[in-house]
Write an enzyme that holds these catalytic residues in place. Sequence first.
Site, short mmCIF file in Angstrom:
data_model
loop_
_atom_site.label_atom_id
_atom_site.label_comp_id
_atom_site.label_asym_id
_atom_site.label_seq_id
_atom_site.Cartn_x
_atom_site.Cartn_y
_atom_site.Cartn_z
N GLU A 19 2.61 -11.82 41.17
CA GLU A 19 1.82 -12.24 42.30
C GLU A 19 2.16 -13.62 42.43
O GLU A 19 2.46 -14.39 41.60
CB GLU A 19 0.52 -11.73 42.37
CG GLU A 19 0.25 -10.56 43.10
CD GLU A 19 0.61 -10.84 44.64
OE1 GLU A 19 0.74 -11.89 44.94
OE2 GLU A 19 0.07 -9.82 45.35
N ARG A 102 -12.09 -8.89 41.78
CA ARG A 102 -11.39 -10.10 41.39
C ARG A 102 -10.88 -10.84 42.47
O ARG A 102 -10.92 -10.28 43.48
CB ARG A 102 -10.17 -9.60 40.01
CG ARG A 102 -9.20 -9.07 40.95
CD ARG A 102 -8.16 -8.47 39.91
NE ARG A 102 -7.23 -7.42 40.43
CZ ARG A 102 -6.22 -7.70 41.43
NH1 ARG A 102 -5.95 -9.00 41.99
NH2 ARG A 102 -5.56 -7.10 41.60
N ASN A 104 -7.50 -12.56 44.38
CA ASN A 104 -6.08 -11.81 44.39
C ASN A 104 -4.85 -12.79 44.91
O ASN A 104 -3.87 -12.55 44.46
CB ASN A 104 -6.31 -10.66 45.28
CG ASN A 104 -4.85 -9.71 45.02
OD1 ASN A 104 -4.43 -9.66 44.00
ND2 ASN A 104 -4.28 -9.56 46.23
N GLU A 123 -9.44 -1.24 43.26
CA GLU A 123 -8.62 -0.81 44.35
C GLU A 123 -9.32 0.28 45.24
O GLU A 123 -8.77 1.05 46.01
CB GLU A 123 -6.98 -0.61 44.40
CG GLU A 123 -6.45 -1.82 43.45
CD GLU A 123 -5.04 -1.40 43.35
OE1 GLU A 123 -4.45 -0.62 43.53
OE2 GLU A 123 -4.37 -2.35 42.54
N ASN A 150 -4.75 -9.50 51.13
CA ASN A 150 -3.55 -10.56 50.60
C ASN A 150 -3.56 -11.49 51.66
O ASN A 150 -4.08 -11.58 52.83
CB ASN A 150 -2.56 -9.61 50.71
CG ASN A 150 -2.16 -9.07 49.18
OD1 ASN A 150 -1.72 -9.82 48.27
ND2 ASN A 150 -2.46 -7.61 48.93
N ASP A 200 2.04 -6.81 51.68
CA ASP A 200 1.25 -7.45 50.56
C ASP A 200 1.34 -9.02 50.75
O ASP A 200 0.95 -9.51 52.04
CB ASP A 200 2.20 -7.08 49.12
CG ASP A 200 1.20 -7.46 47.90
OD1 ASP A 200 0.86 -8.32 47.72
OD2 ASP A 200 1.28 -6.28 47.41
#
Length: 294
Positions: A19, A102, A104, A123, A150, A200
């Site tokens: 990522e 968390r 991201n 998730e 995202n 994403d």
Amino acid sequence: MEIKADVRRVIDAQSQLGEGVLWDAQRQVVWFVDIKRHRLWHYDPDTGSNCFTEAPGQIGWALPAEGGLLLCGLQDGLYTFDPELQTFTKLMSVPGEPAGNRLNDACTDPWGRVWFGSMDDSEGSASGRFYVFDRGEIRAAGPSGIAITNGPAVNRAGDRIYFTDTTAQKIMVADLSRDGVGEARPYVDTGALFPDAYPDGPVVDAEDHVWTGLYVGSSVARFSPSGELVATIAMPARDITKMAFGGPEFATGYVTTATKNMEPGDMEKYPYAGGLLAFDAPVKGFAQPLVKLS
């Protein structure tokens, strides 16, 4: 319109959840993370050299900041990273974040602020939301009640910001200024276009179009400022997480990928999965501003 591109793997990173890819214009290197393996990678395209540093937890992103540091989003808050000393130093926690969440994904804006999102690490729960880090202070800003955030992504002029709700297969847009952010409104319903894939990480190009990785979609997609799908580029991996524009002219597309939800048969079909991919982009990007830490 599908655009043909010669996509190559430049690092066999074997990422579980690659990522946060971005181009560091000062150092002329690519940074990206493997969230689940707690790795901060860098790659020098001139020499081909690459290596990773172990982070002290799940690391969602790393952004070049003033003073030669990187600002990083980890599971328990914001850290600075010194590339010379290879050390992480905790800066602050994110107020009110549930223990199971968390950080991201993130981006900077023209004023050096950092826009970032949180999410439920499992998730499942819609406990995620977006924040802005502004010279040492964090405040909630943008949509909330999201399972997997995202982005965000900011355009070159700094007057638009894009937020992604991955689970809902939607991208939102809001007006942005030095004074703050407006109400988010619908931009693209990617589920109507790619029902089996999930939007994403987004990025904006120099022509004000938005690109997004398509998780379980084996491609990146490009949308006009009005939200019309204008192009896709197939990728030799299934789970595409984020794209960035890099290189001296910002004409190379770099793409991170994931393997954490893939079975052995999937890996045989997509042997480049988990790698850092690159291709000659049909349009250019632009330099991301440095984070202002104070």
